[in-house]
Scaffold this active site. Sequence first.
Site, PDB file in Angstrom:
ATOM      1  N   LYS A   1       0.831  -1.205   0.000  1.00 38.15           N
ATOM      2  CA  LYS A   1       0.000   0.000   0.000  1.00 38.15           C
ATOM      3  C   LYS A   1       0.867   1.259   0.000  1.00 38.15           C
ATOM      4  CE  LYS A   1      -3.685  -2.507   2.356  1.00 38.15           C
ATOM      5  NZ  LYS A   1      -4.322  -2.834   3.637  1.00 38.15           N
TER       6      LYS A   1
ATOM      7  N   GLN B   1      -4.708  -1.750   9.675  1.00 38.17           N
ATOM      8  CA  GLN B   1      -4.413  -3.041   9.042  1.00 38.17           C
ATOM      9  C   GLN B   1      -4.942  -4.186   9.906  1.00 38.17           C
ATOM     10  OE1 GLN B   1      -3.008  -3.582   5.943  1.00 38.17           O
ATOM     11  NE2 GLN B   1      -3.569  -5.699   6.332  1.00 38.17           N
TER      12      GLN B   1
ATOM     13  N   ASP C   1     -11.251   2.586   4.162  1.00 36.58           N
ATOM     14  CA  ASP C   1     -11.447   1.137   4.047  1.00 36.58           C
ATOM     15  C   ASP C   1     -12.926   0.779   3.962  1.00 36.58           C
ATOM     16  OD1 ASP C   1      -9.326  -0.582   3.696  1.00 36.58           O
ATOM     17  OD2 ASP C   1      -8.757  -0.632   5.799  1.00 36.58           O
TER      18      ASP C   1
END
Length: 282
Positions: free
Chosen positions: A51, A95, A118
């Site tokens: 990422k 994460q 997200d």
Amino acid sequence: MILLDGKSLAQEMQESIATEVQQLSTHGIIPSLAVILVGNDPASQTYVNMKARACKQVGITSILHEMPKNITQQDLITMIENLNQNDKLDGILVQLPLPKHIDTYEILESVCPQKDVDGFHTQNSGKLFSGVKGFVPATPLGIMTLLKHYNIELQGKNVCIIGASNIVGKPLGALMLNKNATISICHIHTQNIQFYTKNADIICVAVGKPNLITKDMVKEGAIIIDIGITRLESGKIVGDVDFAHVAPICSYITPVPGGVGPMTIVSLLRNTLESTKNRLNR
């Protein structure tokens, strides 16, 4: 059989995003993403590095916050709340998975919905299920973008989704339902998965079990979206579909790697850029 090439499409999208980021930078506006990594799980570190590399390629500022595995839940929430208050920060990504002593739901809910690139906050998931614009999880968003690019019509299609996670299966089902497809979501407790797959025009599988979908489970001309990813002891990366035997009877199929994975990363970049634009309009 046509391969759904996510790698090349993601590259095209990255170039477009990079152009937009460059245009914003001429006005002193730099999109920025904070990534929180708790502990030292190797797979998580790999994803975070991917990422960060993608952000750098398009000019998005990526800030990694590495937290010890034994961080308390409250300390993690406090840190996220501080990031929420940073007016120049557009996206916050936690994460997953988190250590077992931390309540993942509480952590994701502490992220400001306007910075939840997200798409995991219940405010964004609620908008998704209501058909209202909001942030959509990157993997389902990437899949929908890939299908649109190849002009694959969803209206009236029978879709079987295998895997009912909040990250992929459920939001993907909602997106396809919003496009007037008929959805079956299968999971670990589903009886006779083959009944659903054999009747499906489109099969989407996100389990992480190699060769879960075999030729006898797929009807001629079906479209296969293989979301699973597993690294074998040999080092080879494979999906959930027995590609060699299933691909010849499909109309379209995603390769692993090079299918859904690149689309997930570029969709995260797109969400971050959208958050920057939203910031400017607030």
